[in-house]
Design a protein around this motif. Structure first.
Motif, PDB file in Angstrom:
ATOM      1  N   PRO A   1      -6.758  15.978  -8.405  1.00 16.30           N
ATOM      2  CA  PRO A   1      -6.207  14.616  -8.330  1.00 16.30           C
ATOM      3  C   PRO A   1      -6.383  13.965  -6.961  1.00 16.30           C
ATOM      4  O   PRO A   1      -6.602  12.758  -6.863  1.00 16.30           O
TER       5      PRO A   1
ATOM      6  N   ARG B   1       3.297   5.898  -5.660  1.00 14.34           N
ATOM      7  CA  ARG B   1       3.012   6.084  -7.095  1.00 14.34           C
ATOM      8  C   ARG B   1       1.869   7.061  -7.294  1.00 14.34           C
ATOM      9  O   ARG B   1       1.917   7.949  -8.143  1.00 14.34           O
ATOM     10  N   GLU B   2       0.822   6.883  -6.462  1.00 13.73           N
ATOM     11  CA  GLU B   2      -0.341   7.754  -6.556  1.00 13.73           C
ATOM     12  C   GLU B   2       0.038   9.210  -6.329  1.00 13.73           C
ATOM     13  O   GLU B   2      -0.421  10.106  -7.019  1.00 13.73           O
TER      14      GLU B   2
ATOM     15  N   SER C   1       2.506  11.247   2.851  1.00 13.33           N
ATOM     16  CA  SER C   1       1.412  11.613   1.957  1.00 13.33           C
ATOM     17  C   SER C   1       0.954  13.039   2.255  1.00 13.33           C
ATOM     18  O   SER C   1       0.483  13.745   1.364  1.00 13.33           O
TER      19      SER C   1
ATOM     20  N   LEU D   1      -6.993  11.212   1.323  1.00 13.46           N
ATOM     21  CA  LEU D   1      -6.803  12.663   1.402  1.00 13.46           C
ATOM     22  C   LEU D   1      -7.958  13.410   0.738  1.00 13.46           C
ATOM     23  O   LEU D   1      -7.875  14.591   0.487  1.00 13.46           O
TER      24      LEU D   1
ATOM     25  N   ALA E   1      -7.084  10.113  -5.684  1.00 13.68           N
ATOM     26  CA  ALA E   1      -5.844   9.372  -5.447  1.00 13.68           C
ATOM     27  C   ALA E   1      -5.893   8.585  -4.142  1.00 13.68           C
ATOM     28  O   ALA E   1      -6.725   8.834  -3.271  1.00 13.68           O
ATOM     29  N   GLY E   2      -4.969   7.624  -4.047  1.00 14.62           N
ATOM     30  CA  GLY E   2      -4.657   6.913  -2.813  1.00 14.62           C
ATOM     31  C   GLY E   2      -5.816   6.519  -1.910  1.00 14.62           C
ATOM     32  O   GLY E   2      -5.863   6.904  -0.761  1.00 14.62           O
TER      33      GLY E   2
ATOM     34  N   ILE F   1      -0.334  15.350 -12.377  1.00 11.70           N
ATOM     35  CA  ILE F   1      -1.637  15.745 -12.920  1.00 11.70           C
ATOM     36  C   ILE F   1      -1.980  17.167 -12.479  1.00 11.70           C
ATOM     37  O   ILE F   1      -2.413  17.994 -13.270  1.00 11.70           O
TER      38      ILE F   1
ATOM     39  N   MET G   1       1.803  10.640  -9.241  1.00 15.65           N
ATOM     40  CA  MET G   1       0.842  10.894 -10.306  1.00 15.65           C
ATOM     41  C   MET G   1       0.021  12.133  -9.999  1.00 15.65           C
ATOM     42  O   MET G   1      -0.210  12.976 -10.867  1.00 15.65           O
ATOM     43  N   ALA G   2      -0.397  12.258  -8.729  1.00 15.55           N
ATOM     44  CA  ALA G   2      -1.230  13.391  -8.339  1.00 15.55           C
ATOM     45  C   ALA G   2      -0.481  14.698  -8.576  1.00 15.55           C
ATOM     46  O   ALA G   2      -1.049  15.666  -9.097  1.00 15.55           O
TER      47      ALA G   2
ATOM     48  N   LEU H   1       0.836  -1.195   0.000  1.00 12.09           N
ATOM     49  CA  LEU H   1       0.000   0.000   0.000  1.00 12.09           C
ATOM     50  C   LEU H   1       0.874   1.248   0.000  1.00 12.09           C
ATOM     51  O   LEU H   1       0.612   2.204  -0.728  1.00 12.09           O
TER      52      LEU H   1
ATOM     53  N   LEU I   1      -5.948   6.394  -8.374  1.00  5.59           N
ATOM     54  CA  LEU I   1      -5.726   6.808  -9.760  1.00  5.59           C
ATOM     55  C   LEU I   1      -5.364   5.633 -10.647  1.00  5.59           C
ATOM     56  O   LEU I   1      -5.600   5.653 -11.844  1.00  5.59           O
ATOM     57  N   SER I   2      -4.783   4.571 -10.057  1.00  6.84           N
ATOM     58  CA  SER I   2      -4.410   3.418 -10.866  1.00  6.84           C
ATOM     59  C   SER I   2      -5.554   2.438 -11.030  1.00  6.84           C
ATOM     60  O   SER I   2      -5.380   1.371 -11.594  1.00  6.84           O
TER      61      SER I   2
ATOM     62  N   ILE J   1      -4.860  -4.085   4.448  1.00  7.83           N
ATOM     63  CA  ILE J   1      -3.591  -3.517   4.001  1.00  7.83           C
ATOM     64  C   ILE J   1      -3.162  -2.331   4.842  1.00  7.83           C
ATOM     65  O   ILE J   1      -2.029  -1.890   4.772  1.00  7.83           O
TER      66      ILE J   1
ATOM     67  N   SER K   1       2.100   1.835  -3.341  1.00  8.00           N
ATOM     68  CA  SER K   1       1.074   2.326  -4.263  1.00  8.00           C
ATOM     69  C   SER K   1       0.709   3.776  -3.921  1.00  8.00           C
ATOM     70  O   SER K   1       0.455   4.578  -4.807  1.00  8.00           O
ATOM     71  N   PHE K   2       0.725   4.123  -2.619  1.00  6.68           N
ATOM     72  CA  PHE K   2       0.501   5.524  -2.235  1.00  6.68           C
ATOM     73  C   PHE K   2       1.562   6.419  -2.857  1.00  6.68           C
ATOM     74  O   PHE K   2       1.288   7.531  -3.291  1.00  6.68           O
TER      75      PHE K   2
END
Lengths: 300, 572
Positions: free
Chosen positions: B531, A143-144, A197, B540, B535-536, A151, A147-148, A137, B227-228, B403, A140-141
């Motif tokens: 975004p 990567r997110e 984050s 947030l 996202a995530g 964008i 990306m955020a 997780l 986002l993925s 998770i 993946s956070f």
């Protein structure tokens, strides 16, 4: 004395604005160097905290401990993963502490808590908070978050281009925001701050905040009818510096007095970003914009 | 000219209307006291007295509050705990709430000890039989009495059962505090494979039901994405550190009872009734508790199967051999094996008398352990509750992985709230000092301050209206929005003041210029926040949403009114 210094500065700002562009240029080079060196040394662009790489964060409010000795004792007794301890403080007074570790299994967390209890005495479940983030997780956070940021930056750039309908000055605005983000990021890396984050959320906020003063400058200079480009820049700068001063004051008050690690991280990013924003708006953006407009006027 | 003035007045009217709407939405009730009910445990003495768990969407100030116990007023949760702890068993309490008066009787907690002597007990069981009536085969239910020899037991009272109400401080407004500010548990789950829309709805319903059966009603379960395109399920349980529910949520709960390789019944659809009352569920009186280095106890509860499942059992047992045990009892050659998520949890011998009979009443058993006797009892009962819940709700369509978990101490929440106020006040003071230094005119600082406070109020009103929780991220959003608000107001003020020096522009032009900059700043911040809405796993989202609400309230409601205010001030 002060008045004379101010006049000298203004003269320099008026006459040598192109030479002043060296300052932001050097800052950008330095930022790339810091980031590059850090990558060379650590293999990472920046340090990620538990929220972006996975692990456990245990927050114990209302207790003051000697952070270093706790970290030493936890590190030597807890062998499953690295352990780090941070203090939570409000205006310099310790009001609690946070323990981070790379573990994610329940039993490991229980073991770590019982080791902490050896220092603090028995903790009931309501006495502390535990956040466990699995490593997948966290990844993946991360990567997110990247990306955020991309964008958000792209959307911001699109809005600026559409809003001004004037390509080159819009590019200057976008460049100034990019430079601000880059320098802020490099400073955080240089300070050894871990990114969470929350810091990424703050980066997005910074994109929005940073572009404000650039819009102010560009709008006043392009749409203004009276005075020279320099006079209009100066007028906008008066407003812009008041804005920056008020924002910095609020952000610093938040940074100093908050007890929340999340808010502290956000405020730190914003504070650094606002300082660089002053440089990149009133030297970088104002400089290239004036250069562009004056050379365009000469050509005509 | 008059029309224009009306237009400006219209802006002020919008602001006033927004303030009134926010006031109604927030619904401040500073005088509310007592202990608000969060959950009522199923089968607890409070539930027996008719006190119900609150619905999930009830507004905070409308929650049922306990205002008195035995006519002694309850001002806060400490008062409630004072009056309800340390009670003797079988004591009557009169609990007065905002909804009514309840009579709650405390119940004893028994310790069951198994004695060596035997006694005969007679239990009635409903069985299904194939009967041929007028040439057609029918399945009919028949109740038979079975007498079994079991060990005698002794019950000793070891304490008083909790009356089963969990409470929190009475909410004084409809502002919903997020987990970070009031304490609680957040669990983030990820399905092992992608779920279709209807499966997701079913899954969330099932999880809601599981938590409600478990005695937790103040829960929020929602789907989240990133986002993925990953799917997540976010479960938030307010107020309590409920580590144990993690397992309940993540367990797929595929319950199967098999004879050999043949499935007799599964959890959920084959089960018509799961007993959860004390008469047929609890610590197994025939096994009780023991100690083999660690304390352990056994539980049992009865369930009823559908006639189809009963018929399946009859069919599967009809060809089995009867084996006589050395102890003298007769069992069938194969056992009934209970599997939970493909793991064997228990094995039951099938009595010889059940051969070929369509039994629909079955007793399910299991156990729990602990370091002390009372720990063993509570872990056993916890395990029983979990299994009962899973049997009732049936299996989830997919396996879920936990998770991320977050259990937040309520103490930390209290600290954060106090700290957020302090931080807000100090930030405002810092901004005022800068404004006083910049303008050297206190008249300018006042409207900026007032507008910012009004903006915070409207933001909280909108959050209350759309049921957005106020947590740390939302507070960060409020700060961000107020920050941009102050920026915009400085831009308006400067534009107006500039006009004071040079009369070249009309007022309308000045405001137009200011709003060009403000709209540009608004749109860029708005798109930069977009975004984060996606996202995530949406963690947030609150931050982004509150920021967007805040800056929108600013640009469309408070900023026009502020411009009007400045117009009046500068024209004087």
């Amino acid at each position: 004395m002060l008045g004379r210094a101010k006049t000298r500065l203004l003269q320099m700002y008026e006459k040598d604005y192109r030479k002043l562009l060296v300052i932001p240029f050097l800052l950008i080079v330095l930022s790339f160097l810091v980031i590059g060196l850090n990558y060379y040394n650590t293999g990472e662009f920046f340090r990620k905290d538990v929220s972006l790489k996975g692990g456990v964060t245990i927050t114990i409010p209302g207790r003051a401990v000697d952070v270093e000795s706790l970290e030493d004792s936890l590190s030597s007794n807890f062998l499953k993963s690295d352990v780090s301890v941070r203090a939570i403080s409000q205006a310099g007074r310790q009001t609690g502490f946070i323990v981070d570790s790379g573990i994610e299994k329940d039993e490991d967390v229980d073991e770590l808590v019982s080791l902490i209890e050896q220092k603090t005495g028995v903790l009931s479940k309501d006495d502390y908070s535990v956040r466990v983030i699995g490593s997948t997780l966290g990844a993946s956070f991360f990567r997110e978050a990247m990306m955020a940021v991309l964008i958000a930056f792209a959307l911001m750039a699109a809005v600026v281009l559409i809003y001004f309908r004037n390509f080159v000055p819009s590019l200057f605005v976008i460049w100034a925001v990019f430079a601000d983000i880059l320098c802020t990021f490099a400073t955080l890396v240089f300070l050894g701050e871990s990114f969470s984050s929350a810091s990424i959320a703050a980066m997005l906020l910074l994109i929005g905040f940073s572009v404000d003063t650039d819009i102010l400058l560009t709008a006043r200079v392009l749409k203004g009818k009276e005075g020279t480009v320099f006079e209009r820049t100066l007028g906008a700068m008066g407003t812009g510096l008041t804005v920056a001063g008020a924002a910095l004051a609020a952000v610093l008050a938040g940074f100093i007095f908050t007890q929340s690690e999340t808010i502290r991280q956000i405020m730190l990013v914003l504070a650094i970003g606002l300082v660089f924003d002053i440089i990149h708006t009133w030297i970088t953006n104002a400089g290239v914009l004036r250069w562009y407009l004056e050379s365009k006027a000469r050509q005509q | 000219m008059k029309l224009k003035q009306l237009f400006w007045n219209f802006r002020t009217l919008v602001l006033v209307a927004a303030i009134i709407i926010a006031l109604v939405a927030i619904n401040p009730r500073p005088w509310n006291d007592g202990a608000a009910i969060r959950n009522v445990l199923h089968n607890s003495s409070a539930a027996m007295a008719g006190i119900a768990s609150p619905g999930p969407n009830i507004a905070p100030v409308d929650r049922e509050r306990i205002v008195a116990v035995n006519n002694i007023p309850v001002r806060n949760i400490a008062g409630y705990y004072d009056l309800t702890s340390g009670l003797q068993p079988n004591v009557s309490l009169t609990i007065k709430t905002t909804r009514g008066l309840y009579k709650v009787t405390t119940r004893p907690v028994y310790l069951v000890t198994v004695l060596p002597e035997l006694e005969n007990i007679t239990v009635s069981e409903t069985v299904l039989k194939n009967v041929t009536i007028n040439g057609t085969a029918n399945v009919v239910e028949e109740t038979i009495n079975i007498t079994r020899a079991v060990n005698k037991t002794r019950q000793t009272v070891i304490g008083t059962e909790d009356i089963g109400i969990s409470v929190f401080e009475a909410p004084k407004s409809n502002i919903r505090l997020g987990l970070e500010l009031q304490g609680g548990t957040r669990v983030l789950l990820q399905p092992e494979k992608r779920l279709a829309k209807e499966d997701m709805v079913f899954l969330i319903d099932n999880m809601n039901q599981r938590l409600n059966l478990f005695g937790l009603s103040d829960v929020a379960i929602r789907e989240a994405a990133d986002l993925s395109g990953n799917q997540y399920i976010v479960v938030e349980i307010a107020g309590v550190n409920e580590d144990e529910v993690k397992e309940l949520l993540a367990k797929q709960g595929k319950f199967e009872a098999k004879i050999g390789n043949d499935t007799v019944f599964v959890g959920g659809k084959d089960i018509t009734y799961v007993c959860r009352s004390a008469s047929c569920a609890g610590i197994d009186p025939q096994r009780g508790c023991g100690n083999d280095g660690q304390y352990f106890c056994g539980f049992r509860f009865s369930i009823s199967l559908t006639p189809e499942a009963g018929a399946r059992q009859a069919e599967l047992t009809s060809n089995l051999q009867v084996v006589r045990q050395p102890s003298g009892e007769s069992y069938l050659e194969k056992t009934l094996d209970l599997y939970l998520d493909d793991q064997l949890v228990d094995t039951l011998n099938i009595g010889a008398e059940l051969k070929g009979s369509a039994v629909t009443d079955i007793s399910i058993s299991g156990s729990g352990t602990g370091n002390t006797q009372s720990e063993a009892v509570s872990s056993t009962l916890q395990n029983m509750k979990r299994l009962q819940t899973i049997l009732i709700t049936g299996s989830l369509p997919v396996k879920l992985n936990v998770i991320s978990t977050d259990s937040i101490s309520p103490l930390l929440g209290q600290q954060f709230i106090q700290n957020a106020f302090l931080m807000g006040v100090l930030s405002i003071i810092a901004v005022i000092i800068v404004l006083l230094l910049a303008y050297r005119n206190p008249v300018i600082a006042v409207p900026i301050l007032v507008t910012s406070l009004v903006e915070i109020f409207i933001m909280l009103g909108v959050a209350a209206m759309i049921r957005q929780n106020i947590d740390l991220a939302a507070i960060a959003g409020i700060i961000a929005a107020v920050g941009t608000g102050v920026n915009d107001q400085i831009i308006i003020t400067d534009e107006a003041m500039r006009g004071e020096q040079r009369q070249a522009h009309s007022w309308k032009d000045k405001i137009k210029n200011a709003f060009f900059i403000i709209m540009g700043a608004y749109l860029t911040l708005l798109v930069a926040m977009i975004p984060l809405l996606f996202a995530g796993a949406g963690l947030l989202k609150g931050f982004a949403l509150v920021t967007i609400i805040g800056i929108s309230v600013g640009v469309f409601i408070t900023r026009p009114a502020y411009a009007k205010m400045i117009e009046v001030l500068t024209k004087q």
